[in-house]
Design a protein around this motif. Structure first.
Motif, short mmCIF file in Angstrom:
data_model
loop_
_atom_site.label_atom_id
_atom_site.label_comp_id
_atom_site.label_asym_id
_atom_site.label_seq_id
_atom_site.Cartn_x
_atom_site.Cartn_y
_atom_site.Cartn_z
N SER A 161 -13.19 20.09 1.53
CA SER A 161 -12.02 19.56 1.41
C SER A 161 -11.23 18.77 2.27
O SER A 161 -10.49 17.82 2.31
N ASP A 162 -11.40 19.40 3.54
CA ASP A 162 -10.69 18.84 4.86
C ASP A 162 -11.78 18.01 5.83
O ASP A 162 -11.35 17.51 6.58
N GLY A 163 -12.87 17.73 5.07
CA GLY A 163 -13.65 16.57 6.00
C GLY A 163 -14.93 17.25 6.58
O GLY A 163 -15.67 16.32 7.03
N SER A 164 -14.59 18.53 6.93
CA SER A 164 -15.66 19.16 7.66
C SER A 164 -16.89 19.51 6.90
O SER A 164 -16.84 19.50 5.67
N LEU A 165 -17.98 19.78 7.66
CA LEU A 165 -19.05 20.21 6.81
C LEU A 165 -19.37 21.73 7.11
O LEU A 165 -19.09 22.41 7.90
N LEU A 166 -19.95 22.57 5.93
CA LEU A 166 -20.50 23.72 6.03
C LEU A 166 -21.97 23.54 6.03
O LEU A 166 -22.66 23.26 5.19
N VAL A 167 -22.72 24.18 7.11
CA VAL A 167 -24.05 23.92 7.29
C VAL A 167 -24.68 25.23 7.11
O VAL A 167 -24.11 26.37 7.43
N ILE A 168 -25.91 25.25 6.11
CA ILE A 168 -26.39 26.36 5.65
C ILE A 168 -27.76 26.90 6.45
O ILE A 168 -28.48 25.92 6.67
N ASP A 169 -27.66 27.94 7.00
CA ASP A 169 -28.86 28.37 7.75
C ASP A 169 -29.32 27.42 9.04
O ASP A 169 -30.37 27.01 9.05
N GLY A 170 -28.26 26.89 9.42
CA GLY A 170 -28.40 25.91 10.62
C GLY A 170 -29.01 26.32 11.83
O GLY A 170 -29.19 25.76 12.82
N PRO A 194 -19.91 21.77 16.61
CA PRO A 194 -19.77 23.09 15.97
C PRO A 194 -18.47 23.15 15.96
O PRO A 194 -17.58 23.04 17.04
N LYS A 195 -17.87 24.16 15.06
CA LYS A 195 -16.81 24.60 14.83
C LYS A 195 -16.56 26.05 14.58
O LYS A 195 -15.47 26.59 14.07
N GLY A 196 -17.63 26.84 14.67
CA GLY A 196 -17.54 28.11 14.77
C GLY A 196 -18.13 28.69 13.39
O GLY A 196 -18.47 27.68 12.54
N GLN A 197 -18.59 29.81 13.22
CA GLN A 197 -18.88 30.45 12.10
C GLN A 197 -18.28 30.69 10.93
O GLN A 197 -16.93 30.55 11.20
N ALA A 198 -18.60 30.58 9.54
CA ALA A 198 -17.68 30.82 8.49
C ALA A 198 -18.57 32.08 7.72
O ALA A 198 -19.42 32.23 7.75
N ARG A 199 -17.43 32.65 6.81
CA ARG A 199 -18.07 33.89 6.12
C ARG A 199 -18.54 33.13 4.62
O ARG A 199 -18.03 32.43 3.99
N SER A 200 -19.75 33.57 4.60
CA SER A 200 -20.43 33.19 3.18
C SER A 200 -20.38 34.28 2.11
O SER A 200 -20.34 35.56 2.40
N LEU A 201 -20.28 33.62 1.00
CA LEU A 201 -20.36 34.52 -0.18
C LEU A 201 -21.66 35.14 -0.35
O LEU A 201 -21.79 36.57 -0.54
N ASP A 202 -22.72 34.75 0.04
CA ASP A 202 -24.19 34.88 -0.15
C ASP A 202 -24.39 35.52 1.29
O ASP A 202 -24.84 34.61 2.26
N ASP A 203 -24.48 36.83 1.55
CA ASP A 203 -24.62 37.36 3.09
C ASP A 203 -26.08 37.16 3.52
O ASP A 203 -26.30 37.35 4.82
N GLU A 211 -18.49 19.40 12.36
CA GLU A 211 -17.60 18.01 12.28
C GLU A 211 -18.44 16.91 12.55
O GLU A 211 -19.48 16.90 13.56
N ILE A 212 -18.44 15.91 11.76
CA ILE A 212 -19.22 14.77 12.12
C ILE A 212 -18.77 13.98 13.18
O ILE A 212 -17.75 13.41 13.15
N VAL A 213 -19.37 13.81 14.11
CA VAL A 213 -19.16 12.79 15.57
C VAL A 213 -19.88 11.56 15.71
O VAL A 213 -19.63 10.72 16.52
N GLY A 214 -21.02 11.42 14.81
CA GLY A 214 -21.81 10.54 15.20
C GLY A 214 -22.47 9.84 13.64
O GLY A 214 -22.24 10.25 12.81
N LYS A 215 -23.32 8.94 14.09
CA LYS A 215 -23.81 8.17 12.85
C LYS A 215 -25.10 8.95 12.16
O LYS A 215 -25.79 9.41 12.98
N PRO A 216 -25.37 8.73 11.13
CA PRO A 216 -26.71 9.47 10.36
C PRO A 216 -28.00 8.87 11.27
O PRO A 216 -28.12 7.52 11.39
N LEU A 217 -28.86 9.66 11.26
CA LEU A 217 -30.30 9.29 11.56
C LEU A 217 -30.79 8.11 10.74
O LEU A 217 -31.48 7.26 10.96
N MET A 218 -30.72 8.55 9.28
CA MET A 218 -31.17 7.98 8.30
C MET A 218 -30.37 8.11 7.11
O MET A 218 -29.75 9.41 6.75
N VAL A 219 -30.14 7.03 6.14
CA VAL A 219 -29.26 7.35 4.91
C VAL A 219 -30.40 7.13 3.82
O VAL A 219 -31.34 6.14 3.55
#
Length: 367
Positions: A161-170, A194-203, A211-219
């Motif tokens: 909701s705040d615009g950041s991303l949650l990356v799974i198994d990155g 990177p903005k640090g680790q987050a706690r996952s419901l699925d451990d 946080e996105i700071v660049g353009k996508p490689l491909m859409v």
């Protein structure tokens, strides 16, 4: 005596192929059109079943769900990514020229259904779809070849909701795949901060903020987004089926009042509901896959319907398995709770029920 004419050639049957002809005393039988007959061939053929059997044996022997109980082997499939890629499971639907096996989306969905049973990381979905998206682009053959060799992989992400991303198994992922309201976007790691680790419901999966700071490689296109959602749905179907099988097996083993609890009506009904949910989701998944593969009219509608039923079967069957197991289903001694948690993760990646219901209401119904 002269030979009698066959029934279909006698005068009484003149114009019998028409509905209620004047020369015929009975109404003509309905005949399915060739197109309908062709569309009814939905179940996997013998060759596809051989692929399913091979994948099933591999994941059962190498990636049992019980592996997730061990702290040091929670993400055992990630270090062995080259082995999974070498077997061709991630690029099964790519052409042989690009390092794939030359099969279609139908075989791909069957493979990911088995991945869902074993709770394989959703990195598999992101990596597979990334290979397809980049294969359609220009000057991306090297990345596609690296994916086929297992040296490059992509991690899925969701937007918060705040615009950041949650990356799974990155961890050690070279690319990140984001599916949101705008569609499907593929980013290189340097395009994210990177903005640090987050706690996952699925451990059993890793979770990090970015946080996105660049353009996508491909859409990706709308078809690429549906491809991504179909593979997530395939994993949800497999997850729901495995949860159902675990509940049925436990119902046969657990003895109460001198009888297996599976003989009690309440358990029977719960397992029957789980079986119906799984069969509905699997049937719609196959239909949507064939429609999407063949570019049939209304395929977006069918894909959203498949995702809705797959998500429902995963959620209801995983919680139903805990109900059948009772209080012990919540403990770390059993794996039931892992299916509930993974069902939530997949639901966020492919889109929850609200997303797909809204899409079904606005999509054109196939003729």
């Amino acid at each position: 005596m002269g030979r009698r004419l066959p029934r279909q050639l006698s005068s009484d049957d003149c114009r019998g192929h028409l509905r209620n002809p004047a020369q015929h005393h009975r109404r003509a039988r309905a005949r399915p059109s060739p197109r309908i007959v062709q569309m009814l061939q939905l179940l996997p053929d013998d060759d596809q079943l051989q692929i399913v059997d091979a994948v099933q044996r591999y994941v059962r022997d190498e990636f049992p769900v019980s592996r997730l109980r061990l702290e040091n082997e929670k993400r055992r499939e990630l270090p062995r990514w080259a082995e999974i890629a070498e077997l061709g499971y991630l690029t099964i639907a790519l052409t042989e020229a690009l390092g794939g096996a030359g099969f279609s989306m139908a075989e791909e969905v069957l493979v990911f259904r088995e991945f869902g049973r074993a709770l394989i990381s959703p990195v598999a979905v992101a990596t597979t779809v990334t290979a397809h998206v980049l294969a359609a682009g220009e000057r991306q053959d090297q990345i596609v070849a690296a994916i086929a060799a297992g040296t490059t992989r992509a991690a899925p992400a969701v937007c918060t909701s705040d615009g950041s991303l949650l990356v799974i198994d990155g961890d050690r992922a070279n690319l990140v795949v984001l599916r949101d309201e705008q569609g499907l976007s593929i980013f290189e790691r340097q395009a994210l901060r990177p903005k640090g680790q987050a706690r996952s419901l699925d451990d059993s999966v890793g979770l990090e903020r970015a946080e996105i700071v660049g353009k996508p490689l491909m859409v990706g296109t709308a078809a690429d987004t549906r491809h991504y959602q179909l593979l997530i749905a395939a994993m949800q179907v497999g997850l729901g089926e495995q949860a159902r099988d675990m509940a049925v097996a436990y119902g046969k083993e657990r003895i109460q009042f001198g009888k297996p609890i599976g003989s009690f009506q309440a358990i029977k009904h719960r397992c029957a509901d789980m079986a119906v949910a799984s069969e509905m989701a699997y049937a719609q998944l196959l239909f949507a896959t064939i429609a999407e593969r063949d570019g049939a009219p209304g395929s977006p509608f069918q894909v959203h319907a498949a995702c809705l039923l797959a998500g429902r079967s995963a959620a209801e069957n995983s919680t139903g398995a805990i109900q059948v197991h009772g209080g012990i289903g919540f403990t770390s001694e059993f794996d039931s709770h892992r299916f509930v948690k993974r069902a939530r993760v997949l639901d966020q990646l492919g889109g929850d029920a609200t997303v797909h219901r809204t899409a079904l209401l606005t999509a054109s119904f196939p003729a």
